[in-house]
Write an enzyme that holds these catalytic residues in place. Structure first.
Site, PDB file in Angstrom:
ATOM      1  N   ALA A  92      36.087  59.818  34.578  1.00  0.00           N
ATOM      2  CA  ALA A  92      36.962  60.210  35.695  1.00  0.00           C
ATOM      3  C   ALA A  92      37.487  61.632  35.533  1.00  0.00           C
ATOM      4  CB  ALA A  92      38.131  59.238  35.802  1.00  0.00           C
TER       5      ALA A  92
ATOM      6  N   LYS B 259      38.464  41.365  51.097  1.00  0.00           N
ATOM      7  CA  LYS B 259      37.435  41.378  52.153  1.00  0.00           C
ATOM      8  C   LYS B 259      37.967  40.904  53.492  1.00  0.00           C
ATOM      9  CE  LYS B 259      37.242  37.793  49.316  1.00  0.00           C
ATOM     10  NZ  LYS B 259      36.790  37.277  48.040  1.00  0.00           N
TER      11      LYS B 259
ATOM     12  N   THR C 189      43.465  36.550  38.981  1.00  0.00           N
ATOM     13  CA  THR C 189      42.134  36.651  38.354  1.00  0.00           C
ATOM     14  C   THR C 189      41.636  38.105  38.345  1.00  0.00           C
ATOM     15  OG1 THR C 189      41.615  34.436  39.145  1.00  0.00           O
ATOM     16  CG2 THR C 189      39.756  35.802  38.501  1.00  0.00           C
ATOM     17  N   VAL C 190      41.625  38.745  39.517  1.00  0.00           N
ATOM     18  CA  VAL C 190      41.061  40.100  39.589  1.00  0.00           C
ATOM     19  C   VAL C 190      42.042  41.132  39.022  1.00  0.00           C
ATOM     20  CG1 VAL C 190      40.023  41.837  41.103  1.00  0.00           C
ATOM     21  CG2 VAL C 190      39.714  39.405  41.608  1.00  0.00           C
TER      22      VAL C 190
ATOM     23  N   LYS D 232      32.417  39.344  54.296  1.00  0.00           N
ATOM     24  CA  LYS D 232      31.608  40.312  53.549  1.00  0.00           C
ATOM     25  C   LYS D 232      30.450  40.831  54.398  1.00  0.00           C
ATOM     26  CE  LYS D 232      32.817  37.954  49.252  1.00  0.00           C
ATOM     27  NZ  LYS D 232      32.448  36.842  48.353  1.00  0.00           N
TER      28      LYS D 232
ATOM     29  N   GLY E 228      38.107  30.266  38.678  1.00  0.00           N
ATOM     30  CA  GLY E 228      38.664  31.419  39.397  1.00  0.00           C
ATOM     31  C   GLY E 228      37.689  32.045  40.375  1.00  0.00           C
TER      32      GLY E 228
ATOM     33  N   VAL F 155      32.974  43.109  48.420  1.00  0.00           N
ATOM     34  CA  VAL F 155      31.682  42.484  48.731  1.00  0.00           C
ATOM     35  C   VAL F 155      30.842  42.305  47.471  1.00  0.00           C
ATOM     36  CG1 VAL F 155      29.571  42.660  50.113  1.00  0.00           C
ATOM     37  CG2 VAL F 155      31.701  43.604  51.005  1.00  0.00           C
TER      38      VAL F 155
ATOM     39  N   GLY G  17      31.319  40.935  44.553  1.00  0.00           N
ATOM     40  CA  GLY G  17      31.926  41.087  43.217  1.00  0.00           C
ATOM     41  C   GLY G  17      31.514  42.369  42.522  1.00  0.00           C
TER      42      GLY G  17
HETATM   43  N1  HSE Z   1      35.378  33.240  46.539  1.00  0.00           N
HETATM   44  C1  HSE Z   1      34.524  34.356  46.421  1.00  0.00           C
HETATM   45  C2  HSE Z   1      33.148  33.873  45.976  1.00  0.00           C
HETATM   46  C3  HSE Z   1      35.091  35.316  45.423  1.00  0.00           C
HETATM   47  O1  HSE Z   1      33.037  32.733  45.528  1.00  0.00           O
HETATM   48  O2  HSE Z   1      32.195  34.614  46.099  1.00  0.00           O
HETATM   49  C4  HSE Z   1      34.451  36.663  45.461  1.00  0.00           C
HETATM   50  O3  HSE Z   1      34.630  37.290  46.685  1.00  0.00           O
END
Ligand code: HSE
Length: 438
Positions: A33, A106, A13-14, A206, A188, A133, A135
């Protein structure tokens, strides 16, 4: 100038979101940059090409993550695999090879950050972890730089999108817990092990990071108190609403006279607070600094592109400071490493908060007086009390109480004494409560 060459570990996902953002915004990112950012190499076992924009721009895709961290051409390793192993070995190896690291992990930072940062300092490399932390919210940047003038007093955050999504959908639409969790997984948002979301472990990871950045203490995940949302009952959500509160799953870090409170648990907060209205997968972090007062940071706490936004911001930061003298870079934990304090993290029975209590008692004279006197004897002051009329033919009543602030150890004693009364049935439900006033 030659583009900086990055090696990407993970195209989930990320990882997929990071490729997409670097592709879509390549020109603007390079203008910021000072040079392009090129994904020279990626390693992934499973990925969905149809969800990733710009996959064809990656120099080489294989499945051997260790080959990426050993590749002498790679300057920055982006770890988006998650979990402890092999993420830790990969990150340590990358550092050892003199590469900078950007990670969204995290769990890794909360648990192994102290050793990772020590190794990075020794090698003069950077480790960026903005995406770890909340997102897409740049909360680490805010704490490390934007609020650097302040003595931080407390932080209260909704820092798990999945948990907040579940609580919001249950409250607003009456949906079942399992059904909402399945949707969060499909989108996701959820962790590979969704109990991390539901039981507060992800939020504790976090909060551990935020607490260290706010108070300049080493990372101490094992000292963070963690209670999840799986035991929240619909009647408590309704009672809270009747009393003007909402139940949110909060991470709270507070400087107290005896040390630092670090705790994740469901919390009643006044419904008029902005944080009470952070719903769905959104995150919100309220930070109280002595100079600035309360400040609130709001945004998407999970999901491909929001999290990628934070990953790419770190890539831009690292790219800009590649040639900076390491001692002039922003310290990993906001405070200079030799200035970290040994302020203790308090045990949970030493924290101070207010409480919502719900209990079932026999409907007969003197019961309420006995409960009130136990609370009084333990030095607990009642703020509000509500007795729900028994249903016809029933001999039990539900009592709901709100208390003023008290040390948790006193409340534990009071609850044990109340539960021992013959007139009280079953366990006392206790949910902590915070006013979050500036
Ligand atoms: N599982 C985490 C959430 C993903 O739902 O916040 C982001 O860290």
């Amino acid at each position: 100038m030659e583009p900086v060459k990055i090696g990407l570990l993970g195209l989930g996902t990320v990882g997929g979101g990071t490729v997409t953002v670097l592709t879509r915004n390549a020109r603007e990112i390079a203008r910021r940059a000072g040079r392009g950012i090129e994904i020279a190499r990626a390693a992934a076992r499973d990925y969905r090409p149809e969800l990733i924009e710009g996959l064809d721009r990656i120099g080489h895709i294989g499945d051997d993550a260790f080959a990426v961290v050993e590749d002498p051409n790679i300057q920055i390793v982006v770890e988006l695999i998650g979990g402890y192993s092999p993420a830790l070995e990969l990150v340590m190896r990358a550092i050892d090879n003199g590469k900078h690291v950007v990670t969204a992990n995290k769990a890794l930072i909360a648990k192994h950050g102290n050793e990772i940062f020590a190794a990075a300092r020794e090698k003069g490399v950077m480790v960026g972890f903005e995406a770890a932390v909340a997102g897409g919210i740049p909360i680490i940047k805010a704490l490390r730089e934007g609020l650097a003038a302040n003595h931080i007093e407390w932080i209260a955050g909704i820092i798990n999108g999945t948990g907040n999504f579940i609580l919001s959908e249950m409250r607003d639409k009456g949906r079942a817990f399992a059904d909402v969790l399945a949707e969060a997984q499909a989108l996701g948002y959820a962790e590979a092990d969704p109990t991390f979301d539901v039981e507060g472990i992800d939020a504790a990871h976090k909060l551990t990071i935020l607490g260290s950045l706010a108070f300049g203490i080493p990372l101490q995940f094992e000292r963070c108190f963690t209670e999840g949302i799986s035991r929240i009952d619909a009647q408590d959500v309704a009672n809270a609403a009747e009393l003007g509160y909402r139940i949110k799953h909060l991470g709270i870090a507070r400087r107290s006279p005896g040390g630092i409170e670090l705790r994740v648990h469901p919390t009643l907060i006044p419904e008029r607070r902005l944080l009470a209205n952070v719903d769905g997968v959104m995150n919100g972090v309220l930070v109280k600094g002595d100079a600035v007062g309360p400040t609130l940071y709001y945004g998407a706490g999970a999901g491909a592109l929001p999290t990628a936004s934070a990953v790419v911001a770190d890539l831009v930061d690292v790219t800009r400071t590649l040639t900076t003298d390491p001692s002039n870079r922003v310290p990993h934990l906001a405070f200079q490493p030799d200035e970290l304090a040994d302020t203790p993290v308090l045990a949970m029975d030493a924290i101070r908060t207010s409480y919502y209590l719900r209990l079932t008692a026999l409907d007969r004279p003197g019961v309420m007086a006995r409960i009130a006197s136990i609370l009084g004897e333990e030095g607990i002051s009642i703020e509000a009390i509500k007795q729900k009329a028994p249903n016809k033919g029933e001999t039990q009543v539900t009592l709901v109480m709100l208390t003023h602030r008290v040390i948790e150890g006193r409340m534990n004693k009071a609850i044990a004494r109340i539960e021992a009364l013959d007139s009280v049935q079953g366990a006392v439900v206790r949910i902590r409560m915070e006013s979050l006033s500036g």
